[in-house]
Design a protein around this motif. Structure first.
Motif, PDB file in Angstrom:
ATOM      1  N   MET A  64       0.984  -1.272   0.259  1.00  0.00           N
ATOM      2  CA  MET A  64      -0.319   0.028  -0.373  1.00  0.00           C
ATOM      3  C   MET A  64       0.646   1.069   0.397  1.00  0.00           C
ATOM      4  SD  MET A  64      -3.079  -0.886   2.082  1.00  0.00           S
ATOM      5  CE  MET A  64      -4.294   0.593   1.878  1.00  0.00           C
TER       6      MET A  64
ATOM      7  N   THR B  82      -5.725   9.778  -1.505  1.00  0.00           N
ATOM      8  CA  THR B  82      -4.590   8.573  -1.712  1.00  0.00           C
ATOM      9  C   THR B  82      -4.815   7.566  -0.447  1.00  0.00           C
ATOM     10  OG1 THR B  82      -3.047  10.897  -1.074  1.00  0.00           O
ATOM     11  CG2 THR B  82      -2.202   8.289  -0.849  1.00  0.00           C
ATOM     12  N   SER B  83      -5.287   7.582   0.545  1.00  0.00           N
ATOM     13  CA  SER B  83      -6.119   6.287   1.108  1.00  0.00           C
ATOM     14  C   SER B  83      -7.128   5.920   0.038  1.00  0.00           C
ATOM     15  CB  SER B  83      -6.957   6.726   2.049  1.00  0.00           C
ATOM     16  OG  SER B  83      -6.144   7.274   3.367  1.00  0.00           O
TER      17      SER B  83
ATOM     18  N   LEU C 140      -5.301  13.576   1.687  1.00  0.00           N
ATOM     19  CA  LEU C 140      -5.291  12.416   2.703  1.00  0.00           C
ATOM     20  C   LEU C 140      -6.602  11.538   2.540  1.00  0.00           C
ATOM     21  CD1 LEU C 140      -4.418  13.913   5.884  1.00  0.00           C
ATOM     22  CD2 LEU C 140      -3.073  12.529   5.000  1.00  0.00           C
ATOM     23  N   LEU C 141      -7.657  11.944   2.163  1.00  0.00           N
ATOM     24  CA  LEU C 141      -8.539  11.043   1.751  1.00  0.00           C
ATOM     25  C   LEU C 141      -8.316  10.706   0.126  1.00  0.00           C
ATOM     26  CD1 LEU C 141     -11.742  10.697   1.986  1.00  0.00           C
ATOM     27  CD2 LEU C 141     -12.843  12.952   0.691  1.00  0.00           C
TER      28      LEU C 141
ATOM     29  N   VAL D 268       1.474   4.251  -2.632  1.00  0.00           N
ATOM     30  CA  VAL D 268       0.711   5.511  -2.297  1.00  0.00           C
ATOM     31  C   VAL D 268       2.159   6.976  -3.030  1.00  0.00           C
ATOM     32  CG1 VAL D 268       1.679   7.397  -0.307  1.00  0.00           C
ATOM     33  CG2 VAL D 268      -0.311   5.068  -0.003  1.00  0.00           C
TER      34      VAL D 268
ATOM     35  N   ALA E  50      -4.884   3.668  -2.396  1.00  0.00           N
ATOM     36  CA  ALA E  50      -4.391   2.982  -2.012  1.00  0.00           C
ATOM     37  C   ALA E  50      -4.793   1.740  -1.605  1.00  0.00           C
ATOM     38  CB  ALA E  50      -3.587   3.523  -0.865  1.00  0.00           C
ATOM     39  N   ALA E  51      -6.190   1.903  -0.752  1.00  0.00           N
ATOM     40  CA  ALA E  51      -6.885   0.360  -0.290  1.00  0.00           C
ATOM     41  C   ALA E  51      -7.840   0.727  -1.921  1.00  0.00           C
ATOM     42  CB  ALA E  51      -7.960   1.782   0.665  1.00  0.00           C
TER      43      ALA E  51
ATOM     44  N   CYS F  99       6.534   7.241   3.849  1.00  0.00           N
ATOM     45  CA  CYS F  99       6.321   5.921   2.786  1.00  0.00           C
ATOM     46  C   CYS F  99       8.055   5.034   2.037  1.00  0.00           C
ATOM     47  CB  CYS F  99       5.619   5.857   2.184  1.00  0.00           C
ATOM     48  SG  CYS F  99       3.239   6.458   2.742  1.00  0.00           S
TER      49      CYS F  99
END
Length: 403
Positions: free
Chosen positions: A39, A350-351, A347-348, A43, A354-355, A75
């Motif tokens: 993950m 990117t998360s 942040l939103l 990122v 990744a998920a 990361c």
């Protein structure tokens, strides 16, 4: 012949090794780390190829742009961690021709299948469809389609030599050999502010040989350190913070004096001492985690498919495209303008990226494995194919006996 000059005390220390060096099954804590590392790779590719990392030579970076670099620094350990985990297990395993063949086929199918699909559907951007492109798809390891897989395959080819040597060497010998390698490929470049012609920034097999040997040393002789609670957080947190602080310091020198422009991202290179130590620290953190029951079963079943995540999203057919599917363009615009909600958007998205990429990659590799299984069972009806499989199995037996 010269006699061994070790004292009895030195012999006892050198030959000591923790009991867990013997072969063992999957460890859910380290398999979870494998998923986390992948993950982190996603990122890194989302930030870098999504144009979310502002130019460090810009004297006016916004808070969100600095936050993106901060996330990058935490990361950047991902690739070293992934290879460290592989080395930790491979050093106690015998070389398998069957594993090499399966690995090559896995890479080849992704390279050709996803590459052609991206080109033919018009999804692919940032890459020209020419002879070089087609050769890269057909010969992904030799042409470096996936640089990590090129380094990994070449390292795996060395396993019959390196693995045997690691198992035969005592503590002092392994310490000396590892110290020499790290001095040549890590320490010298980390302390001298110059760019060496032979420095590949950790994008090669030689650097991952260093990581492999470090993991082997930790597995054989690092049992005491792995049981301690403080080194992991200190190494990971401290190493990543040092990467970020050193990068800002180099940037300040550049802005004030106009020098060191080529060195601005120097501390974020894989073979720099800061990311290397931080990767070991993150490994140590997860090594102490205990996971049992259904959670452990789920993690152990999912983790082997994480390589498919890399092979999917880093394929030339998708490499420069998928980031905008997860709002990279909008986030970059908001960051550059210094909007109030840019941090949250970063942040939103990117998360989410990744998920989602992890989920898609795992599902794709599950499907790939099922197809491989069906094809294998179908081909087993052929006598020629059965003979080939038997030959490969016999070669596995030779290396198994030699280990």
């Amino acid at each position: 012949m010269p006699q061994n000059t070790f004292s009895e005390k030195e012999k006892k220390v050198s030959s000591a090794s923790p009991p867990d060096f013997s072969k063992q099954g999957r460890m859910a804590n380290l398999e979870l780390l494998r998923c986390v590392a992948m993950m982190m790779v996603v990122v890194l590719h989302y930030l870098g190829k999504g144009n979310l990392l502002a130019d460090l030579t810009d004297p006016h970076l916004t808070g969100a742009e600095l936050a993106a670099w901060f996330l990058e620094c935490f990361c950047i350990v991902a690739v070293n961690v992934y290879m460290f985990i592989s080395g930790f297990f491979l050093c106690a395993s015998s070389f398998k021709v069957s594993r090499l063949v399966q690995l090559w086929l896995q890479v080849w199918v992704y390279s050709v299948g996803i590459g052609l699909l991206g080109a033919l559907t018009g999804v692919m951007t940032g890459t020209d469809v020419d002879t070089h492109f087609l050769l890269t798809l057909l010969f992904p390891v030799s042409m470096g389609h996936y640089w990590f897989m090129t380094a990994y395959v070449f390292l795996y080819l060395l396993l019959p030599f390196v693995g045997t040597a690691v198992r035969k060497m005592n503590k002092r010998q392994l310490q000396a050999a590892l110290a020499l390698l790290l001095f040549a490929f890590c320490i010298v470049k980390s302390v001298l502010p110059v760019r060496f012609e032979m420095d590949r920034q950790g994008y090669d097999c030689l650097w991952y040989l260093c990581v492999f040997l470090t993991a082997a040393y930790v597995r054989r002789f690092g049992g005491g350190v792995l049981k301690k609670s403080w080194p992991g957080p200190v190494l990971y947190g401290g190493g990543c913070l040092l990467v970020f602080a050193a990068t800002l310091l180099l940037r300040r020198v550049y802005l004030q004096r106009g020098s060191l422009e080529t060195m601005l991202k120097f501390c974020m290179e894989y073979n720099h001492i800061f990311p290397f130590l931080a990767a070991i620290g993150l490994f140590m953190i997860f090594y102490r985690i205990q996971i049992h029951g259904k959670a452990a079963t789920f993690i152990n079943r999912m983790a082997p498919y994480t390589l498919g995540v890399y092979l999917l999203h880093e394929n030339l057919g998708l490499r420069y495209t998928w980031q905008n599917w997860f709002g990279a363009g909008k986030v970059a615009e908001a960051m550059a303008e210094g909007r109030a909600g840019a941090w949250g958007m970063l942040l939103l998205w990117t998360s989410a990226a990744a998920a989602a990429v992890l989920a898609c990659g795992v599902l794709a590799d599950v499907l790939r494995k099922q197809v491989f299984g069906l094809v294998h069972r179908g081909l087993m009806r052929s006598g020629l194919y059965r003979s080939l499989v038997a030959k490969i199995e016999s070669l596995d037996g030779i290396f198994r006996a030699g280990g």
